[in-house]
Design an enzyme around this catalytic site. Sequence first.
Site, mmCIF file in Angstrom:
data_model
loop_
_atom_site.group_PDB
_atom_site.id
_atom_site.type_symbol
_atom_site.label_atom_id
_atom_site.label_comp_id
_atom_site.label_asym_id
_atom_site.label_seq_id
_atom_site.Cartn_x
_atom_site.Cartn_y
_atom_site.Cartn_z
ATOM 1 N N LYS A 38 0.836 -1.200 0.000
ATOM 2 C CA LYS A 38 0.000 0.000 0.000
ATOM 3 C C LYS A 38 0.873 1.254 0.000
ATOM 4 O O LYS A 38 2.014 1.215 0.464
ATOM 5 C CB LYS A 38 -0.858 0.021 1.285
ATOM 6 C CG LYS A 38 -2.000 -0.976 1.303
ATOM 7 C CD LYS A 38 -2.799 -0.846 2.592
ATOM 8 C CE LYS A 38 -3.924 -1.856 2.649
ATOM 9 N NZ LYS A 38 -4.968 -1.621 1.649
ATOM 10 N N ASP A 89 -7.505 -3.129 10.617
ATOM 11 C CA ASP A 89 -8.022 -4.131 9.689
ATOM 12 C C ASP A 89 -8.477 -5.405 10.418
ATOM 13 O O ASP A 89 -8.838 -6.392 9.794
ATOM 14 C CB ASP A 89 -6.962 -4.450 8.619
ATOM 15 C CG ASP A 89 -7.576 -4.829 7.285
ATOM 16 O OD1 ASP A 89 -8.760 -4.534 7.071
ATOM 17 O OD2 ASP A 89 -6.859 -5.446 6.460
ATOM 18 N N ASP A 128 -2.963 -7.483 -1.812
ATOM 19 C CA ASP A 128 -3.700 -6.593 -0.911
ATOM 20 C C ASP A 128 -5.184 -6.973 -0.822
ATOM 21 O O ASP A 128 -5.899 -6.470 0.026
ATOM 22 C CB ASP A 128 -3.537 -5.139 -1.387
ATOM 23 C CG ASP A 128 -3.886 -4.125 -0.316
ATOM 24 O OD1 ASP A 128 -4.033 -4.537 0.860
ATOM 25 O OD2 ASP A 128 -4.017 -2.934 -0.650
ATOM 26 N N GLU A 164 -6.368 -9.480 0.541
ATOM 27 C CA GLU A 164 -6.041 -10.612 1.403
ATOM 28 C C GLU A 164 -7.214 -11.043 2.292
ATOM 29 O O GLU A 164 -7.305 -12.195 2.690
ATOM 30 C CB GLU A 164 -4.828 -10.265 2.289
ATOM 31 C CG GLU A 164 -5.121 -9.493 3.582
ATOM 32 C CD GLU A 164 -5.742 -8.125 3.368
ATOM 33 O OE1 GLU A 164 -5.594 -7.570 2.264
ATOM 34 O OE2 GLU A 164 -6.397 -7.609 4.297
ATOM 35 N N ARG A 219 -10.392 -11.500 1.800
ATOM 36 C CA ARG A 219 -11.254 -12.556 1.254
ATOM 37 C C ARG A 219 -10.554 -13.920 1.271
ATOM 38 O O ARG A 219 -11.210 -14.960 1.352
ATOM 39 C CB ARG A 219 -11.730 -12.163 -0.155
ATOM 40 C CG ARG A 219 -10.646 -12.022 -1.171
ATOM 41 C CD ARG A 219 -11.048 -11.168 -2.364
ATOM 42 N NE ARG A 219 -11.027 -9.732 -2.074
ATOM 43 C CZ ARG A 219 -11.367 -8.789 -2.944
ATOM 44 N NH1 ARG A 219 -11.771 -9.108 -4.155
ATOM 45 N NH2 ARG A 219 -11.310 -7.512 -2.602
HETATM 46 N N1 BES Z 1 -8.252 -3.752 4.399
HETATM 47 C C1 BES Z 1 -8.344 -3.328 3.043
HETATM 48 C C2 BES Z 1 -9.617 -2.534 2.769
HETATM 49 C C3 BES Z 1 -9.637 -1.129 3.300
HETATM 50 C C4 BES Z 1 -8.892 -0.136 2.709
HETATM 51 C C5 BES Z 1 -10.459 -0.824 4.362
HETATM 52 C C6 BES Z 1 -8.942 1.157 3.210
HETATM 53 C C7 BES Z 1 -10.524 0.459 4.843
HETATM 54 C C8 BES Z 1 -9.761 1.445 4.283
HETATM 55 C C9 BES Z 1 -8.364 -4.544 2.124
HETATM 56 O O1 BES Z 1 -7.581 -5.605 2.523
HETATM 57 C C10 BES Z 1 -7.841 -4.094 0.806
HETATM 58 O O2 BES Z 1 -6.704 -3.719 0.727
HETATM 59 N N2 BES Z 1 -8.680 -4.145 -0.216
HETATM 60 C C11 BES Z 1 -8.307 -3.724 -1.526
HETATM 61 C C12 BES Z 1 -8.876 -4.705 -2.517
HETATM 62 C C13 BES Z 1 -8.370 -4.522 -3.917
HETATM 63 C C14 BES Z 1 -6.886 -4.809 -3.994
HETATM 64 C C15 BES Z 1 -9.124 -5.448 -4.840
HETATM 65 C C16 BES Z 1 -8.875 -2.320 -1.747
HETATM 66 O O3 BES Z 1 -9.983 -2.037 -1.270
HETATM 67 O O4 BES Z 1 -8.197 -1.517 -2.364
HETATM 68 ZN ZN ZN Z 2 -7.249 -5.766 4.514
HETATM 69 MN MN MN Z 3 -5.590 -5.399 1.877
#
Ligand code: BES
Ligand code: ZN
Ligand code: MN
Length: 493
Positions: free
Chosen positions: A279, A290, A349, A351, A353
Amino acid sequence: MEILIKNSLTITDQKSECLVIAVNADKTKSAILKEVDDATNGFIHQLIKSEDISGELGRTAFLYSGSNNLKQKLLFVGCGKLKEFDLTRAKTIIKAVITTLIEKKVKNISWDLLTICSAINHDIVKQLPQIINDITYNFDQFKSKKSPLPNLNKITLLFSDKKQLKSITNYLVQGQIIAEAVNATKTIANMPSNVCNAQYLAEQGKKLGKKHTSLKVSCLGEKELAKLNMNAYLAVGRGSENESIMTVIEYNGAKDKSAQPYVLVGKGLTFDSGGISIKPAAGMDEMKYDMCGAATVYGVMQAVAELALPINVVGVMAGCENMPDGNAYRPGDILTTMSGITVEVINTDAEGRLVLCDVLTYVEKYQPKAVIDIATLTGACIIALGHHYTGVMGNNEQLVAQLVTASNNADDKAWALPIDDNFQDQIKSTCADIVNAAGRDGGTITAACFLSRFTEKYQWAHLDIAGTAWKSGASKGATGRPVAMLVEYLMAQ
Ligand code: BES
Ligand code: ZN
Ligand code: MN
């Protein structure tokens, strides 16, 4: 904070330091207001006439009467037009009153709150402890200088309907249990990742089990997870020095001990760096949150035990950490999940799911009545619903509707998003059964589609709490959502 309900409707002979009195905007005086006016020889009437005391919603006026008949401090609070008074307005005046009392360092009060509109008294007493806890909650464990405790420690609510006294008291106790559960969830969720890893979640679970004999807690480490072929879950944690641990909390409160349980599965990523698909630096600190899904499960299980609900419930905290490392899983890897479904990793990222899918397969063994997973799953959910609504999706319309209803009743709002087969095409893979990331379009829904492949054997709903589980900026901190909504749902069962 002690909250008492007192069978009395005379306010001037209450011993409290301060009397809190509602003033309406209809220019009519309640019996209590008249009583205070009489005790002060018409002084209050003058102040209302001059509009120094106002019935405008949420407006407060704090004063000393100076009269020998009435030694207490007085706090007047406007409750708007009586006809329009509802729970939302009640919450507004509760917030205004509690903040003023804390600011004025008042220790104890008597309050006519339950005389304004008897139709919503049950909801009011259920919300009161929750609102107070929201205002007074502090996470100052790591601060050198602790915030002072509020002086306010006792609230006496005047109430005269003998017939309802018992049920009102019941609702107050429920509200107190929910408020404590929300606090517990906040405190676990606020812990930094260098303290709160999967092991820490397991220890908290064990402690909860020691406190409540009705809870049975067990932990599965990487060895056990490997035996079960939970390879997707394990892949996510492989880059971390902290062991992946799944903590299971079982509660058997149903008369029929073998009754099908409600199963809650919480995403417990104690830190999500994104892994190899790392990230950006800005805001990455917030990925300590998270694990809010797991913290929610903790709070709900505490509340379930304290409420002694007559149902069976299983709560799973899926503890794990997503880090980049020489041993980390990579984009392009193909994982074989516990269910046998293969997944092509497009983005490390995505992860959450991967952790959840194996746990969703694992819980099949309980033959659940319903499974609800709670996860900070997608940034896209914040784009779709902002920070006010939790996203709800699932494979059973009735379950989704029940959760939305519970969210409204608990004032912990959720909104259903569509998840039909049109979206399923987006998670096709060229070399495996499915991909773990499907691009930006409808990102919250395609994440749910991914999970839906692992939940075909039972009724399932998914709560995406990415926008609701914590706040950023000056008020940065966990919210304890959606504990109240889930407790409301379980109580309705
Ligand atoms: N934990 C994050 C989702 C998240 C991001 C929650 C920011 C709250 C604030 C999750 O693991 C994630 O990184 N999701 C990605 C998925 C994508 C790579 C398909 C996302 O939402 O960008
Ligand atoms: Zn996450
Ligand atoms: Mn993630």
